[in-house]
Design an enzyme around this catalytic site. Structure first.
Site, PDB file in Angstrom:
ATOM      1  N   PHE A 375       0.795  -1.239   0.000  1.00 43.80           N
ATOM      2  CA  PHE A 375       0.000   0.000   0.000  1.00 43.80           C
ATOM      3  C   PHE A 375       0.828   1.290   0.000  1.00 43.80           C
ATOM      4  O   PHE A 375       0.449   2.275   0.661  1.00 43.80           O
ATOM      5  CB  PHE A 375      -0.963   0.006   1.199  1.00 43.80           C
ATOM      6  N   CYS A 376       1.954   1.304  -0.710  1.00 47.20           N
ATOM      7  CA  CYS A 376       2.804   2.508  -0.739  1.00 47.20           C
ATOM      8  C   CYS A 376       3.150   2.981   0.669  1.00 47.20           C
ATOM      9  O   CYS A 376       3.294   4.198   0.915  1.00 47.20           O
ATOM     10  CB  CYS A 376       2.156   3.640  -1.542  1.00 47.20           C
ATOM     11  N   ALA A 377       3.234   2.029   1.583  1.00 46.59           N
ATOM     12  CA  ALA A 377       3.678   2.331   2.948  1.00 46.59           C
ATOM     13  C   ALA A 377       4.429   1.075   3.396  1.00 46.59           C
ATOM     14  O   ALA A 377       4.013   0.360   4.291  1.00 46.59           O
ATOM     15  CB  ALA A 377       2.491   2.634   3.849  1.00 46.59           C
TER      16      ALA A 377
END
Ligand code: PLP
Length: 450
Positions: A375-377
């Site tokens: 999730f781009c994290a």
């Protein structure tokens, strides 16, 4: 599960909410059936509000250039564009003196601010932030806090980090709601700590603003960033809203037409007088349709009222989490603990199951859209997976909003249970790093094949 046997049931919650475009879109399954699409990926991009689509339709006959045209349609578009600044300003409770810079999205807005901070500014971030909030700040004066596992711990860690920064300007980067867990951050309390050290605060509200009211003045933050496509206005717009001084002084983010007051040819160089913010950072023809859509979404939500939006989501989210709890092997990810207040976003793993395969099967066999991955994290997701005792490096995320109804929630719960108990009903293979149905028979809509 045969989707034909899902009992006809009331899909609405007790709160009526604004309608979205595509609420009845039918999508194909690998079995050849068609079902109404269950969009449980609002955290990535939310569907368009019907009111936003109508507002865009109203504008399109007048579509023309902004700022530079003498024609009537240009004047209409210029008015619409400039009025949108006031709508967005009010939507986030900004001061009259604050600047609203229209950007492409939150990533763009955060990069603009990162380019605008004065040289030597100390920047403090939390390592669980979305990459858009984590990556733009580089260099020796950036402190990345390893996010503690309680809100109180985060408050203490921020004070400690700020105590150790050098003299000079300071900026704290805060997230309103985590895109991985949906958890709300104690923004007011963290902002109060930042103020004790004379720091400015930028709030990444990309994930918070679609679910809860955001008020710059009440939260006592200096800047807010927003993505319109997460706010039910998918026309490519976003904003950085906040204090004007750094933005007035910064080098223009992009250079070109619209960002200048004048340009003079001095022979050996061009003399350029840059416009003040916001124009200074909006070079090129602006996205008037996107900005109008953005403002229309803000107006539609505000006019409808936050109480209904919050009640609708809370009802569905409670149903979702209770159902997930009852599925054996589900491990929910959490930064601050299961009791922390959240927006309608939940990430989890299921013991022994590949999240990517589950996501592919939910789509292909049940007509459900969710997200899998980190999730781009990446730092946050990996850490939280470890803390949850999962041996996976990816998770599954279900996120809801105004386009969600009770049947969507029930369908994903039933589908997960079936997939866990019996496995997928179709064969899957990895194509370009992602799970996909073997010989996927689902036709794309004709407008793509044309
Ligand atoms: N911040 C958060 C918390 C997000 O969830 C996202 C997107 O998922 C972003 C920033 C970046 O938003 P965008 O991709 O619209 O720039």
């Amino acid at each position: 599960m045969s989707l034909a046997v899902i009992p006809a049931q009331a899909t609405a919650t007790t709160a009526a909410v604004p309608a979205v475009v595509g609420a009845h879109t039918a999508v194909p399954l690998v079995t050849g059936e068609r079902v109404t699409y269950a969009n449980l990926d609002h955290a990535a991009s939310a569907p368009c509000l019907a009111a936003v689509r109508d507002a865009v339709d109203e504008l399109l006959p007048y579509y023309a250039s902004v700022h530079r045209g003498a024609g009537f349609a240009s004047q209409v578009c210029t008015k619409v564009y400039e009025q949108a600044r006031d709508v967005v300003r009010r939507f986030v409770g900004a001061h009259a003196s604050d600047v609203v810079v229209f950007t492409r999205n939150s990533t763009d807005a955060l990069n603009l601010l990162a380019r605008s901070v004065p040289r030597g500014t100390s920047v403090v971030t939390f390592d669980t932030d979305h990459h858009a909030a984590l990556l733009p700040w580089r260099g020796p004066r950036v402190t990345r806090i390893a996010t503690p596992d309680t809100p109180q711990g985060a408050i203490g860690a921020l004070a400690e980090a700020l105590r150790n920064t050098l003299e000079g300007a300071r900026l704290v980067v805060l997230t309103g709601a985590s895109n991985v867990t949906g958890e709300l951050w104690p923004v007011r309390e963290l902002a109060a700590v930042a103020r004790r050290f004379g720091a400015r605060i930028v709030l990444d509200a990309a994930q918070l603003a679609p679910h809860r009211p955001v008020d710059i003045q009440q939260l006592d933050v200096d800047y807010v960033v927003l993505s319109a496509h997460k706010l039910y206005a998918p026309y490519g717009s976003g904003a950085l809203v906040g204090r004007a001084d750094w933005l007035h002084q910064a080098e223009p983010y992009l250079v070109g037409g619209g960002a200048t007051k004048h340009v003079v040819d001095w022979g050996d160089h061009l003399g350029v007088g840059w416009a003040p913010a916001p124009e200074r950072h909006e070079a090129g023809s602006p996205n008037v349709v996107g900005v109008h859509a953005f403002a229309s979404a803000c107006q539609a939500i505000t006019q409808h009222g936050w109480d209904a939006v919050i009640a609708h989501e809370a009802e569905l989210f409670a149903r979702l989490r209770a159902g997930l709890k009852a599925i054996p092997g589900v491990r929910e990810l959490s930064i601050f603990g299961a009791g922390q207040d959240r927006v309608g976003v939940v990430s989890f793993t299921v013991d022994g199951q590949d999240p990517g395969l589950l996501a592919a099967a939910l789509s292909a066999e049940y007509g459900i859209g969710v997200r899998d991955g980190a999730f781009c994290a990446h730092i946050a997701t990996r850490r939280l997976l470890g803390q949850a005792g999962s041996d996976s490096d990816r998770a599954l995320r279900v996120s809801l909003g105004l386009g969600t109804n009770a049947e969507h929630v029930d369908r994903v719960l039933l589908a997960l249970r079936e997939l866990v108990e019996h496995g997928p009903g179709w064969k899957y293979e990895i194509v370009d790093g992602r799970w996909a149905p073997v010989n996927d028979p689902r036709p794309l809509p004709p407008f793509i094949n044309a």
